[in-house]
Scaffold this motif. Structure first.
Motif, PDB file in Angstrom:
ATOM      1  N   THR A   1       0.831  -1.204   0.000  1.00 25.93           N
ATOM      2  CA  THR A   1       0.000   0.000   0.000  1.00 25.93           C
ATOM      3  C   THR A   1       0.870   1.261   0.000  1.00 25.93           C
ATOM      4  OG1 THR A   1      -1.775  -1.114   1.199  1.00 25.93           O
ATOM      5  CG2 THR A   1      -1.735   1.285   1.327  1.00 25.93           C
TER       6      THR A   1
ATOM      7  N   ARG B   1      10.436   0.740   8.231  1.00 22.25           N
ATOM      8  CA  ARG B   1      11.053  -0.288   9.073  1.00 22.25           C
ATOM      9  C   ARG B   1      11.743  -1.320   8.184  1.00 22.25           C
ATOM     10  NH1 ARG B   1       7.590  -3.224  13.685  1.00 22.25           N
ATOM     11  NH2 ARG B   1       6.609  -4.277  11.917  1.00 22.25           N
ATOM     12  N   THR B   2      11.012  -1.826   7.180  1.00 26.55           N
ATOM     13  CA  THR B   2      11.620  -2.770   6.238  1.00 26.55           C
ATOM     14  C   THR B   2      11.296  -2.306   4.827  1.00 26.55           C
ATOM     15  OG1 THR B   2      11.145  -4.534   7.815  1.00 26.55           O
ATOM     16  CG2 THR B   2      11.781  -5.213   5.602  1.00 26.55           C
TER      17      THR B   2
ATOM     18  N   LYS C   1       7.986 -11.319   1.804  1.00 25.16           N
ATOM     19  CA  LYS C   1       7.008 -10.231   1.884  1.00 25.16           C
ATOM     20  C   LYS C   1       6.369 -10.095   0.516  1.00 25.16           C
ATOM     21  CE  LYS C   1       8.887  -7.621   5.640  1.00 25.16           C
ATOM     22  NZ  LYS C   1       7.794  -7.390   6.551  1.00 25.16           N
TER      23      LYS C   1
ATOM     24  N   TYR D   1       3.649 -10.317   8.205  1.00 25.51           N
ATOM     25  CA  TYR D   1       2.431 -11.074   8.483  1.00 25.51           C
ATOM     26  C   TYR D   1       2.404 -12.421   7.780  1.00 25.51           C
ATOM     27  CZ  TYR D   1      -0.080  -9.721   4.156  1.00 25.51           C
ATOM     28  OH  TYR D   1      -0.489  -9.564   2.857  1.00 25.51           O
TER      29      TYR D   1
END
Ligand code: NDP
Length: 613
Positions: free
Chosen positions: A264, A284-285, A400, A569
């Motif tokens: 997003t 962060r990543t 990811k 996630y």
């Protein structure tokens, strides 16, 4: 850097050396591991903040222009469909085709569209090509404008489907199901809503979405911020100005901060960069950002497609993504390239002499080569070397969500854009005025959360925002307290005639709409058959459910891969050793074999694994 490498010598596959590759895979693995380790945190999936209580407004619907006023309804129906996203709509379409017309769709939002109703942030686009992702193209006669559709076109297509299948008169919008109770004597579900409605339904299909409830990072001081704030899936155009297409003309004098650089963030950051007085991107990543390669649809090509083309194209895409060899790659894009490279190497080159370990090694090398290529794109696009370095992703492609965008990286060369890299640690805290990272306070007028959706931290009923009471009043939340329990991902023991559509415990494919369509077609066929046979209820047998749960949770090729991944996630923030995390708990062989298995199950006609009354 990658060197051109030969993987085949004398007709046989071969694992190249570090010198031949131009990089040392062992060194690369150490770098990937180190990047993962610095992101692991003990609070893992509990690091996020629930949006209940005084944070509830983050979940409000900013798109409703007028509240629908209506009296409560009491109806006896054949099927209640919960959710008006593509899953619910496909279910309705397939039910109609199966001759079942007594259904209602109940939806919290103000229209059809699901994820595309909610995610109206500027730049929203689907990464899966439109010709496969947009459902029912042949049925509705619609030609997508481009290979990769933007949000508004997809949202309009949802409405087109609603009109085409005459679903509007059978949909209750701005209505939230609060509770469902199984009435054993009547073989009916009693579905009640926040509008005072009661639907007595023979069957229920729950398609409430898997990434639907916004989540926030559990940052100290979150409630203290005095500026404006919202989540990307509830974009506040009244504040930013503009539309899904961008032109956020009210941000010109604003200091805007955005937390989150996932799929997003990648899409909306270029628009914020163009519009904001100053934009701070809190990272962060970094995401791995590959080329978009979008192009307008060629009408002649589109018209030349033969009837049945979309099903064939979806099948071709799903095969490639399940590692099943096909003659031709019809979609031919970043997704299929990622899946194809290893299977093409292994196919027909005498790979039989390789050990499993060597095949794994080859897969790893191809992933590193992919990573090197994507990292080289960052150097080419970003002027400042330190910023470029911070924007490079150091993890394997499936750790990811891979992203594809041509405007994201150049945004960081704009003078009004600052990347605030948190070194994998995340934002420290929120103050009244802004955010703190490494002890430095960044003052902001507006703070946007591109921090994704509840997945692993939420219990099912919390995420779906309803409670389901099965036989003897047992709560589904209780039955699933240690994880989802289904047969085929759809039916649960103790919850007759309650079908679930979605992601977990089914056969996974990155093309969600195809996955949902396969499930919808299956459920419609099962219900039509049950009606023809006068069957009152269908329910998963306990043993069948136990066996299915054991099967989908058994370690598979993704288990080890995800366990070594940087947290996210997909792998329950780095804690997944088995079935935890979004990409775990699926039919081990993938989407296409799952669809085939369901077809065989239907063809056998004996309702194997179900108690039929
Ligand atoms: P994600 O969960 O993928 O990303 C959340 C972002 O927030 C990550 O960058 C995460 O960093 C960051 N974050 C979380 N906590 C903190 C913190 N404390 N400090 C700093 N950063 C933090 O959400 P998205 O909304 O981006 O995407 C969700 C999913 O939606 C995608 O994976 C995809 O499936 C779908 N999607 C699909 C699109 C499509 O094209 N079809 C487009 C957009 C979304 P970290 O990585 O370190 O956790």
């Amino acid at each position: 850097m990658n060197k051109p490498v030969k993987f085949v010598t004398d007709g046989k596959l071969y694992v190249p050396t570090a010198e031949e590759l131009g990089f040392d895979p062992a060194q690369m693995r150490r770098r990937y591991d180190a990047e993962r380790d610095k992101r692991l945190r003990p609070d893992a999936t509990t690091q996020y903040q629930d949006i209940d209580g005084d944070l509830k407004h983050y979940n409000d619907d900013p798109y409703i222009t007028a509240k629908i006023e209506r009296a409560p309804v009491v109806e006896d129906i054949e099927v209640a469909i919960l959710g008006a996203g593509f899953g619910g709509m496909l279910m309705a379409a397939r039910l109609q085709e199966a001759g079942i017309r007594s259904f209602r769709i109940i939806e919290r939002a103000g229209d059809f569209g699901g994820t595309w109703y909610w995610n109206r942030y500027p730049g929203a686009q689907c990464d899966v090509e439109s010709y496969t992702y947009l459902p029912l193209l042949e049925e509705t006669g619609y030609m997508p404008k481009e290979k990769y559709s933007f949000g508004p076109e997809i949202y309009e297509h949802a409405q087109r489907i609603g009109r085409h299948y005459d679903l509007y008169p059978r949909a209750y919008f701005q209505t939230q199901v609060r509770e469902m109770r199984w009435d054993e004597a009547a073989s009916r579900w009693v579905v009640t809503t926040d509008r005072g409605d009661t639907f007595r339904a023979h069957h229920v299909v729950v398609s409430s979405g898997s990434l639907n409830r916004p989540k926030l990072p559990g940052l100290p001081g979150l409630r203290n911020f005095k500026g404006h704030t919202f989540h990307t899936s509830r974009w506040d155009y009244a504040y930013t100005g503009g539309s899904s297409e961008g032109n956020l003309d009210k941000l010109g004098d604003k200091r805007v901060g955005i937390i989150g650089t996932g799929a997003t963030g990648i899409q909306c950051i270029p628009h914020l960069g163009k519009a904001a007085g100053h934009l701070y991107v809190f990272q962060r990543t970094p995401s791995s950002v590959d080329e978009r390669r979008n192009s307008p649809t060629d009408p002649n090509w589109f018209k030349s497609q033969k009837p049945g083309w979309q099903r064939e194209r979806n099948y071709n895409f799903a095969c490639l993504l399940a590692g099943i060899p096909v003659e031709k790659d019809l979609v031919n894009d970043g997704w299929t390239e990622l899946f194809k490279s290893l299977s093409e190497l292994l196919d027909g080159t005498g790979a039989a002499h390789l050990t499993t370990e060597e095949i794994k090694q080859l897969g790893e090398i191809l992933d590193y080569q992919h990573g090197n290529r994507v990292r080289a794109r960052v150097d080419a696009a970003v002027k400042d070397p330190a910023t470029a370095e911070a924007l490079k992703a150091w993890y394997r492609p499936w750790c990811k969500r891979p992203t594809f965008n041509d405007e994201y990286l150049p945004t960081f060369s704009r003078p009004n854009v600052t990347l605030v890299d948190t070194g994998g640690k995340g934002v420290e805290r929120v103050t009244e005025k802004g955010l703190v990272v490494n002890g430095v306070e960044y003052e902001l007028d507006c703070l946007i959360f591109a921090t994704g959706f509840e997945v692993s931290r939420a219990t099912y009923t919390h995420q779906a925002e309803l409670e389901i009471y099965g036989r003897d009043g047992v709560k589904l939340g209780q039955h699933w307290s240690r994880g989802m329990r289904t047969y085929h991902g759809m039916l649960s023991h103790g919850f007759p005639n309650c079908f679930h559509m979605g992601f977990t415990q089914t056969g996974y494919s990155p093309n969600f709409t195809d996955m949902l369509d396969q499930q919808a077609a299956h459920i419609a066929a099962v219900l039509a058959d049950a009606n023809a046979q006068g069957i009152k209820s269908l329910e998963a047998k306990k043993q069948a459910e136990d066996d299915w749960v054991a099967l989908v949770n058994s370690p598979n090729q993704m288990t080890e891969y995800l366990a070594n991944c940087t947290p996210g996630y997909y792998n329950a923030e780095g804690t997944s050793k088995g079935n935890e995390g979004f990409l775990q708990g699926h039919y081990p062989e993938g989407g296409v074999p799952f669809y085939r298995m369901l077809a065989q199950w239907r063809a056998k006609g004996d309702h194997e694994g179900l108690t039929v009354r």
